[in-house]
Enzyme design. Structure first.
Site, mmCIF file in Angstrom:
data_model
loop_
_atom_site.group_PDB
_atom_site.id
_atom_site.type_symbol
_atom_site.label_atom_id
_atom_site.label_comp_id
_atom_site.label_asym_id
_atom_site.label_seq_id
_atom_site.Cartn_x
_atom_site.Cartn_y
_atom_site.Cartn_z
ATOM 1 N N ARG A 41 0.789 -1.302 0.110
ATOM 2 C CA ARG A 41 0.039 -0.082 -0.063
ATOM 3 C C ARG A 41 0.864 1.308 -0.098
ATOM 4 O O ARG A 41 0.431 2.046 -0.877
ATOM 5 C CB ARG A 41 -1.057 -0.183 1.197
ATOM 6 C CG ARG A 41 -2.079 0.770 1.039
ATOM 7 C CD ARG A 41 -2.967 0.642 2.272
ATOM 8 N NE ARG A 41 -3.079 -0.846 2.631
ATOM 9 C CZ ARG A 41 -4.208 -1.313 2.234
ATOM 10 N NH1 ARG A 41 -5.167 -0.795 1.345
ATOM 11 N NH2 ARG A 41 -4.510 -2.683 2.442
ATOM 12 N N THR A 42 1.850 1.415 1.079
ATOM 13 C CA THR A 42 2.647 2.588 1.084
ATOM 14 C C THR A 42 3.417 2.586 -0.247
ATOM 15 O O THR A 42 3.705 3.854 -0.817
ATOM 16 C CB THR A 42 3.372 2.473 2.358
ATOM 17 O OG1 THR A 42 2.627 2.198 3.506
ATOM 18 C CG2 THR A 42 4.210 3.751 2.469
ATOM 19 N N LYS A 67 22.920 -10.594 0.122
ATOM 20 C CA LYS A 67 24.523 -10.719 -0.304
ATOM 21 C C LYS A 67 25.133 -10.350 0.847
ATOM 22 O O LYS A 67 26.696 -9.995 1.086
ATOM 23 C CB LYS A 67 24.764 -10.218 -1.670
ATOM 24 C CG LYS A 67 24.226 -11.070 -2.894
ATOM 25 C CD LYS A 67 24.854 -10.508 -4.313
ATOM 26 C CE LYS A 67 24.098 -11.158 -5.231
ATOM 27 N NZ LYS A 67 23.071 -9.923 -5.841
ATOM 28 N N ARG A 106 11.794 2.135 3.619
ATOM 29 C CA ARG A 106 10.853 1.338 4.589
ATOM 30 C C ARG A 106 11.838 0.249 5.228
ATOM 31 O O ARG A 106 12.343 -0.533 4.133
ATOM 32 C CB ARG A 106 9.564 0.782 4.056
ATOM 33 C CG ARG A 106 9.140 -0.527 4.715
ATOM 34 C CD ARG A 106 8.469 -0.247 6.100
ATOM 35 N NE ARG A 106 7.183 0.748 5.942
ATOM 36 C CZ ARG A 106 5.868 0.297 5.943
ATOM 37 N NH1 ARG A 106 5.936 -0.962 6.099
ATOM 38 N NH2 ARG A 106 5.126 1.201 5.796
ATOM 39 N N HIS A 108 6.379 6.905 11.207
ATOM 40 C CA HIS A 108 5.887 6.713 9.719
ATOM 41 C C HIS A 108 4.938 8.003 9.443
ATOM 42 O O HIS A 108 3.864 8.200 9.264
ATOM 43 C CB HIS A 108 4.757 5.340 9.778
ATOM 44 C CG HIS A 108 4.364 5.175 8.426
ATOM 45 N ND1 HIS A 108 4.810 5.705 7.327
ATOM 46 C CD2 HIS A 108 3.394 4.200 8.197
ATOM 47 C CE1 HIS A 108 4.267 5.085 6.145
ATOM 48 N NE2 HIS A 108 3.322 4.202 6.653
#
Ligand SMILES: [Zn+2]
Lengths: 153, 304
Positions: B52-53, B81, B102, B130
């Protein structure tokens, strides 16, 4: 040798950390990363009667003058401590500790989910609050058991 | 708004917030000049799944006329890695005009900002912050009930919910009365209570919604997650107590709006959707104009 002499036996040059809260001397040594294995001459007095604190500890380290960073960290656990720098048996500098506004790379963040605990090129950094310290990255506040988180490695 | 990075709502002033929301209202109403951002590239670095974000930022940049790049799934990227976040940021900042991040670790965006010359936008750092979710929440509140004399109840998982932490800081800036409603085990963390207290916020904590429901203009519901509880029964019992139904809302003010950052599971009964209280879908839609506004204000300098 009297008790008094044992407690205040002079050092030739180094640092005397006085007015540490009773029972905290070993924590001060831990902060300074001193465990005796390097052969330094260290004397400590624990729970010495004190007018100011009731009981105080005194730590004397021969041949080691504390850096500002070391003094900053000691101030977190011993806000009333005084630092005496000794040269040739004389006190050449006497100062009270001053609480810094931040401390860098001396406290490990207890929040396991904090970015400073990951394998990243970042040093831990804490703001010093009136009562405790706070991680600049994740906001975690440490009040109790501060010395458990001091990272002397 | 002169701001290099958007890391937390703590550093946003009321003026900053209103500037973004005014711009969002403007954009929703009359759009933007898409040619200004024809050469602009936004990097979307999502180390945690968040459809969504991520889609909302993607849409916002494209609607402004720019393009986006991302690193695909974490499994196929250099992260597996063993590359550090700091290195990833140092590389990607050379590709893009701004980076949306994020990450599962608290403080990740702050650290990233120390390695980047382009703006970093925090799109969620662990249980931390957020801020863009908060901006769209505030937009929804302002459009529906306004900021004056605002009384808001925030209910659910207040301990781990980053949307809650971000929102609480911002609500303090607009002098809202904040009621926090949660089970004892999921109350606001010490660090957030400390900040709210220091900032002189008007805050009350409750375990029962009934105690305050009739005084609220906004009820903000968040999900209580199964994994926060040691066993299924305890979870069911607690989750059941913090579930909103049409019947529960009968005690509420007629003008009360119900919000939720979505996705919801069953903390808001579907019957609530058709009441006059529901605003959570409108809230989700507001993500695009608000993020367009934020990007526009952050990128203005470089896009001339
Ligand atoms: Zn931390």
């Amino acid at each position: 040798m009297t008790d008094q002499e044992l407690r205040v036996s002079k050092i030739e040059s180094g640092t005397v950390i006085d007015h540490v809260p009773g029972g905290h001397a070993l924590k001060v040594l831990a902060i300074l990363d001193i465990d005796g294995s390097d052969g330094e001459t260290v004397s400590i007095g624990m729970n010495v009667p004190s007018d100011k604190l009731g009981r105080k500890d005194v730590v004397k380290v021969e041949g080691h003058e504390l850096s500002q960073n070391e003094v900053d960290v000691i101030s977190l656990i011993a806000s009333d401590a005084s630092i005496n720098i000794i040269r040739d048996f004389d006190v050449v500098e006497k100062s009270r500790v001053d609480r810094p506004t931040t401390v860098t790379d001396v406290i490990a963040c207890p929040n396991r989910n904090c970015i400073t605990t990951e394998d990243e090129p970042v040093q831990s950094k804490f703001d010093v609050l009136e009562n405790g310290v706070r991680c600049v990255y994740c906001d975690t506040i440490i009040r109790e058991d501060l010395t458990d988180h001091i990272d002397t490695a | 708004m002169h701001r290099e990075h958007v890391l937390s709502t703590k550093e946003l002033s009321r003026d900053d917030i209103e500037t973004v929301l005014d711009r969002a209202a403007d954009i929703a109403h009359s759009g933007t000049d898409r040619s200004r951002y024809a050469d602009t590239i936004l990097a979307l670095l999502f180390f945690e799944p968040s459809t969504r974000t991520k889609m909302s930022f993607d849409t916002a940049m494209k609607r402004l006329g720019g393009t986006t790049i991302d690193m695909g799934s974490v499994q196929s990227s250099s992260v597996t890695k063993g590359e550090s976040l700091a290195d990833t940021i140092r590389v990607i900042e050379g590709y893009a005009d701004a980076i949306v991040l994020r990450h599962p670790s608290e403080g990740a965006a702050k650290m990233a900002s120390e390695f980047a010359d382009v703006p970093i936008i925090n799109a969620g750092d662990g249980a931390g912050q957020h801020p863009t979710q908060t901006l769209l929440d505030l937009h929804t509140i302002r459009e529906n009930v306004g900021f004056d004399d605002l009384s808001i109840g925030i209910m659910g998982d207040l301990k781990y919910g980053r949307t809650v932490h971000s929102l609480a800081h911002a609500l303090t800036k607009i002098d809202a009365r904040q009621h926090f409603i949660s089970p004892e085990s999921l109350r606001l963390p010490r660090s957030v209570r400390f900040d709210l207290h220091e900032a002189g916020a008007n805050v009350r904590e409750h375990t029962d919604l009934e105690d305050v429901l009739s005084t609220l203009d906004v009820l903000y519901v968040t999900r209580i997650q199964r994994e926060r509880f040691p066993d299924e029964n305890e979870y069911r019992e607690v989750a059941g107590q913090y579930r909103i139904t049409e019947a529960a809302l009968e005690a509420a003010n007629d003008d009360l709006i119900v919000m939720h950052p979505l996705p919801r599971v069953d903390e808001i009964a579907p019957g609530v959707d058709t009441t006059t209280h529901a605003r959570y879908f409108e809230q989700a839609h507001n993500g695009v104009p608000v993020r367009m506004a934020l990007l526009d204000l952050l990128l203005q300098g470089e896009a001339q």
